[in-house]
Design a protein around this motif. Structure first.
Motif, mmCIF file in Angstrom:
data_model
loop_
_atom_site.group_PDB
_atom_site.id
_atom_site.type_symbol
_atom_site.label_atom_id
_atom_site.label_comp_id
_atom_site.label_asym_id
_atom_site.label_seq_id
_atom_site.Cartn_x
_atom_site.Cartn_y
_atom_site.Cartn_z
ATOM 1 N N PRO A 1 0.823 -1.213 0.000
ATOM 2 C CA PRO A 1 0.000 0.000 0.000
ATOM 3 C C PRO A 1 0.863 1.271 0.000
ATOM 4 O O PRO A 1 2.047 1.236 0.329
ATOM 5 C CB PRO A 1 -0.791 -0.110 1.312
ATOM 6 N N ASP A 2 0.244 2.366 -0.383
ATOM 7 C CA ASP A 2 0.838 3.706 -0.318
ATOM 8 C C ASP A 2 2.154 3.824 -1.083
ATOM 9 O O ASP A 2 3.142 4.376 -0.578
ATOM 10 C CB ASP A 2 1.067 4.114 1.146
ATOM 11 N N PRO A 3 2.209 3.314 -2.334
ATOM 12 C CA PRO A 3 3.499 3.333 -3.053
ATOM 13 C C PRO A 3 4.008 4.731 -3.345
ATOM 14 O O PRO A 3 5.224 4.954 -3.321
ATOM 15 C CB PRO A 3 3.188 2.570 -4.348
ATOM 16 N N ALA A 4 3.111 5.710 -3.597
ATOM 17 C CA ALA A 4 3.584 7.055 -3.917
ATOM 18 C C ALA A 4 4.181 7.719 -2.687
ATOM 19 O O ALA A 4 5.262 8.309 -2.749
ATOM 20 C CB ALA A 4 2.439 7.890 -4.486
ATOM 21 N N TYR A 5 3.476 7.634 -1.543
ATOM 22 C CA TYR A 5 3.999 8.275 -0.335
ATOM 23 C C TYR A 5 5.264 7.571 0.145
ATOM 24 O O TYR A 5 6.283 8.217 0.400
ATOM 25 C CB TYR A 5 2.953 8.287 0.778
ATOM 26 N N CYS A 6 5.214 6.249 0.290
ATOM 27 C CA CYS A 6 6.389 5.523 0.782
ATOM 28 C C CYS A 6 7.528 5.542 -0.229
ATOM 29 O O CYS A 6 8.701 5.399 0.147
ATOM 30 C CB CYS A 6 6.010 4.082 1.131
ATOM 31 N N GLY A 7 7.193 5.745 -1.502
ATOM 32 C CA GLY A 7 8.223 5.811 -2.541
ATOM 33 C C GLY A 7 9.001 7.107 -2.538
ATOM 34 O O GLY A 7 9.911 7.277 -3.354
ATOM 35 N N ARG A 8 8.650 8.034 -1.624
ATOM 36 C CA ARG A 8 9.458 9.248 -1.495
ATOM 37 C C ARG A 8 10.872 8.907 -1.033
ATOM 38 O O ARG A 8 11.791 9.691 -1.193
ATOM 39 C CB ARG A 8 8.792 10.209 -0.517
ATOM 40 N N ILE A 9 11.052 7.715 -0.455
ATOM 41 C CA ILE A 9 12.378 7.133 -0.251
ATOM 42 C C ILE A 9 12.432 5.878 -1.108
ATOM 43 O O ILE A 9 11.765 4.889 -0.817
ATOM 44 C CB ILE A 9 12.633 6.792 1.231
ATOM 45 N N SER A 10 13.172 5.928 -2.190
ATOM 46 C CA SER A 10 13.224 4.789 -3.118
ATOM 47 C C SER A 10 14.389 4.978 -4.080
ATOM 48 O O SER A 10 15.121 5.962 -4.000
ATOM 49 C CB SER A 10 11.908 4.660 -3.896
ATOM 50 N N ASN A 11 14.537 4.016 -4.998
ATOM 51 C CA ASN A 11 15.681 4.084 -5.920
ATOM 52 C C ASN A 11 15.338 4.759 -7.237
ATOM 53 O O ASN A 11 16.154 4.749 -8.172
ATOM 54 C CB ASN A 11 16.241 2.681 -6.172
ATOM 55 N N GLY A 12 14.140 5.327 -7.339
ATOM 56 C CA GLY A 12 13.749 6.008 -8.563
ATOM 57 C C GLY A 12 13.212 5.083 -9.625
ATOM 58 O O GLY A 12 12.792 5.548 -10.695
ATOM 59 N N ARG A 13 13.206 3.779 -9.384
ATOM 60 C CA ARG A 13 12.695 2.795 -10.338
ATOM 61 C C ARG A 13 11.594 1.938 -9.707
ATOM 62 O O ARG A 13 11.344 0.820 -10.155
ATOM 63 C CB ARG A 13 13.831 1.906 -10.841
ATOM 64 N N GLY A 14 10.989 2.470 -8.646
ATOM 65 C CA GLY A 14 9.862 1.765 -8.043
ATOM 66 C C GLY A 14 10.221 0.785 -6.953
ATOM 67 O O GLY A 14 9.368 0.008 -6.524
ATOM 68 N N TRP A 15 11.470 0.831 -6.460
ATOM 69 C CA TRP A 15 11.915 -0.104 -5.427
ATOM 70 C C TRP A 15 12.324 0.645 -4.166
ATOM 71 O O TRP A 15 13.005 1.669 -4.232
ATOM 72 C CB TRP A 15 13.098 -0.946 -5.911
#
Length: 322
Positions: A75-89
């Motif tokens: 869940p919440d991929p956009a919010y939690c993706g604010r810390i990520s590798n830029g490729r969805g991970w």
């Protein structure tokens, strides 16, 4: 006593669905029915001519790659993706190692100290912030309380397990960590103004022979935190260089324990502390080998955001992980 632990992971979407259903019920954080893990008595005395144990803990071997978690499967991929590798991970770095192999967040403690300096009794605070538990490692006095608070505008589900190498993991608690209803997410591209949601506070009683517990979010499996229950104040967490220092120790012979949740059984040795003396130790823990996670970072359209069939904006606005 061995200190080897194996972490728990959320292994299927079916389990996540069950967790979401359970999160609809409000469950008390108070852990009951575990009186067998009563705390060992400790007396506060004036320490005359106390000694010191200090040194460095290093990781021996190749530093493991961080665990990778595909954000669109949670869940919440956009919010939690604010810390990520830029490729969805999203990457979980459970090993923080300096250039000269110093290992951060290893616990160093002395067993067998029954009386000594004052024992801090404040309640440790664990925050859920940016879909990450902070700190990664916590020390709690055996039988005392721990507080968990949500700083995110999304709900988390707190699952806690006590662990031991002989008996594996046993559930301590499973409770939703709700957000503050006045806490608005706002513009995902803006700097988020963290505000505290409901706080969960309760004592942690571990069964006899168990010293550590592990906490994970049932919604976001990349959120994990570890804690160790201690019976005396003679402990330290290694800093970013792997250094530690334990002081004001009553003269005597004790068991020195070094442990990190991802390095297996840890290290134990006997040390003798002399009056006004300093024991210097160069210690090492063995890095794990092989694949540590069912998740492997890969660039494959079948596992990317486009596989959802609709547009989703996942941008590392807080931290671009590498």
């Amino acid at each position: 006593m061995g200190f080897g632990m194996e972490g728990w992971t959320v292994k299927s979407h079916t389990r996540l669905k069950r967790v979401r259903a359970r999160a609809l019920a409000v469950i008390s954080f108070l852990v009951i029915g575990m009186g067998a893990g009563a705390a060992v008595a400790y007396d506060v005395i004036e320490v005359a001519h106390g000694g010191t144990v200090e040194g460095v803990v290093r990781l021996e071997g190749t530093v493991p790659d961080p665990k990778g978690f595909n954000l669109i499967t949670f869940p919440d991929p956009a919010y939690c993706g604010r810390i990520s590798n830029g490729r969805g991970w999203r990457l979980l770095r459970d090993f923080v190692v300096s250039q000269d192999a110093g290992l951060k967040d290893a616990i160093v403690l002395l067993e067998g100290v029954e009386a000594g300096k004052s024992f801090e009794t404040s309640v440790p605070l664990i925050e859920a912030r940016d879909c990450m538990f902070q700190p990664f490692m916590t020390i709690v006095r055996n039988g005392h309380a721990v507080e968990v608070i949500n700083m995110d505008p999304v709900m988390h589900d707190i699952q806690g397990y006590e662990t031991s190498p002989e008996a594996g993991a046993r559930t301590l608690f499973n409770t939703p960590l709700v957000m503050n209803h006045q806490h608005h997410r706002g513009d995902i591209h803006a700097i988020h103004n963290h505000a505290p949601g409901k706080s969960l506070v309760g004592p942690v009683y571990l069964n006899k022979g168990r010293r550590t517990f592990y906490m994970q979010c049932g919604f976001h499996a990349y959120m994990e935190s570890w804690a160790m229950a201690v019976n005396n104040p003679y402990y330290a967490l290694t800093d970013s260089t792997g250094a530690f220092k334990i002081d004001n120790i009553p003269p005597g012979t004790y068991q020195l324990v070094v442990w990190h949740p991802q390095t297996g059984p840890g290290l134990t040795k006997m040390v003798t502390v002399q009056a006004d003396g300093t024991v210097k130790e160069q210690l090492s823990l063995q890095a794990p080998k092989g694949n540590r996670s069912a998740y492997k970072v890969m660039d494959n359209p079948r596992f990317g955001p486009e596989s959802l069939g609709h547009s989703i904006d996942i941008q590392p606005l807080v931290e671009h992980q590498h």
